[in-house]
Enzyme design. Structure first.
Site, mmCIF file in Angstrom:
data_model
loop_
_atom_site.group_PDB
_atom_site.id
_atom_site.type_symbol
_atom_site.label_atom_id
_atom_site.label_comp_id
_atom_site.label_asym_id
_atom_site.label_seq_id
_atom_site.Cartn_x
_atom_site.Cartn_y
_atom_site.Cartn_z
ATOM 1 N N HIS A 1 -3.556 -5.013 0.329
ATOM 2 C CA HIS A 1 -3.033 -5.538 1.593
ATOM 3 C C HIS A 1 -3.101 -7.063 1.605
ATOM 4 O O HIS A 1 -4.062 -7.653 2.111
ATOM 5 C CB HIS A 1 -3.826 -4.955 2.771
ATOM 6 C CG HIS A 1 -3.490 -3.534 3.065
ATOM 7 N ND1 HIS A 1 -2.457 -3.182 3.913
ATOM 8 C CD2 HIS A 1 -4.023 -2.381 2.609
ATOM 9 C CE1 HIS A 1 -2.382 -1.855 3.978
ATOM 10 N NE2 HIS A 1 -3.324 -1.347 3.187
ATOM 11 N N GLU B 1 -1.731 -9.115 3.441
ATOM 12 C CA GLU B 1 -1.725 -9.703 4.791
ATOM 13 C C GLU B 1 -3.123 -10.086 5.260
ATOM 14 O O GLU B 1 -3.273 -10.880 6.199
ATOM 15 C CB GLU B 1 -1.053 -8.757 5.794
ATOM 16 C CG GLU B 1 -1.787 -7.474 6.104
ATOM 17 C CD GLU B 1 -1.553 -6.342 5.125
ATOM 18 O OE1 GLU B 1 -1.901 -5.195 5.459
ATOM 19 O OE2 GLU B 1 -1.008 -6.602 4.020
ATOM 20 N N CYS C 1 0.851 -1.202 0.000
ATOM 21 C CA CYS C 1 0.000 0.000 0.000
ATOM 22 C C CYS C 1 0.887 1.254 0.000
ATOM 23 O O CYS C 1 1.563 1.523 -0.976
ATOM 24 C CB CYS C 1 -0.995 -0.036 1.163
ATOM 25 S SG CYS C 1 -2.373 1.133 0.954
#
Length: 237
Positions: free
Chosen positions: A216, A218, A113
């Site tokens: 993102h 994650e 990001c």
């Protein structure tokens, strides 16, 4: 037992108030758990630019995280700052120092990001300061639905490092940004774009592993997201 590469993770910084009466650092747990799940050993990197080289002597890879702030346009010749621009100069100074140092060492770097935007600036690239003012018919890149859900799809460029990692040319991604990469920098290439043309990924073929993604991973909203961490940690091994 296989070596667990030491992965330096950049932190966000907040002034006194809220969680603490003194200035404080923060990082979301899923950044760290995603690294650990991929076989890496995450370690936090406080914002001390003069210590960047000392950190780099010890870590094996660098993860530049995102955050609710922007890179100063003065650092990439972007002209006057847009009214929406929010700065964290101490964080940016450290992240640029440690990222440039990592690239000089050909150490694996993953930017997520805002970390992708920082990586582009380290490559000598430029940013779009506010997508709604620059991209006609832009998607809602600050998606209204939860970050644990996809906001839109991206098209991954065939033949790129990212395409090899994720094993395909389309991904569903979450989206939490009002800025984006404009030019990725000398030698860097765009490896993913949104349907509205906004850059969603960059990489630099001149480095062993220098990859940025605007979403993102994650959060693992796409089955291929964990492969990004797997490849990053393996490169750092």
């Amino acid at each position: 037992m296989r070596k667990m590469p030491l992965i330096g993770v950049t932190l966000d910084a907040e002034p006194a108030g809220g969680w603490s009466k003194l200035p404080w650092y923060a990082v979301r747990q899923n950044y760290l758990s995603a690294i650990a799940a991929a076989g890496g050993l995450p370690v936090a990197l406080p914002h001390e630019p003069e210590l960047a080289e000392h950190y780099l002597e010890r870590i094996d890879g660098l993860l530049v995280t995102g955050g609710a702030f922007d890179v100063d346009p003065a650092l990439y010749g972007g002209g006057p700052a847009h009214a929406t621009v929010s700065l964290k100069s101490g964080r940016t100074a450290f992240e640029l120092a440690v990222t440039r140092g990592a690239l000089a060492r050909d150490m694996p770097v993953l930017g997520i990001c805002g970390g992708q935007q920082l990586l582009a600036v380290a490559f000598g690239g430029t940013l779009i300061q506010h997508i709604p003012d620059s991209v006609e018919n832009a998607l809602a890149h600050e998606q209204p639905n939860p970050r644990t859900e996809p906001g839109h799809e991206v098209s991954v460029t065939a033949g790129t490092l990212l395409a090899r990692i994720v094993g395909g040319t389309r991904m569903a991604v979450n989206s939490a940004h009002h800025q984006a990469v404009d030019r990725p920098g000398q030698g860097a290439v765009v490896n993913a774009v949104a349907p509205d043309g906004v850059v969603e990924g960059i990489e630099h073929p001149g480095h062993r592993f220098a990859l940025g993604v605007q979403w993102h991973p994650e959060y693992a909203v796409d089955p291929a997201d964990p492969r990004i961490f797997d490849a990053f940690v393996e490169a750092a091994r």
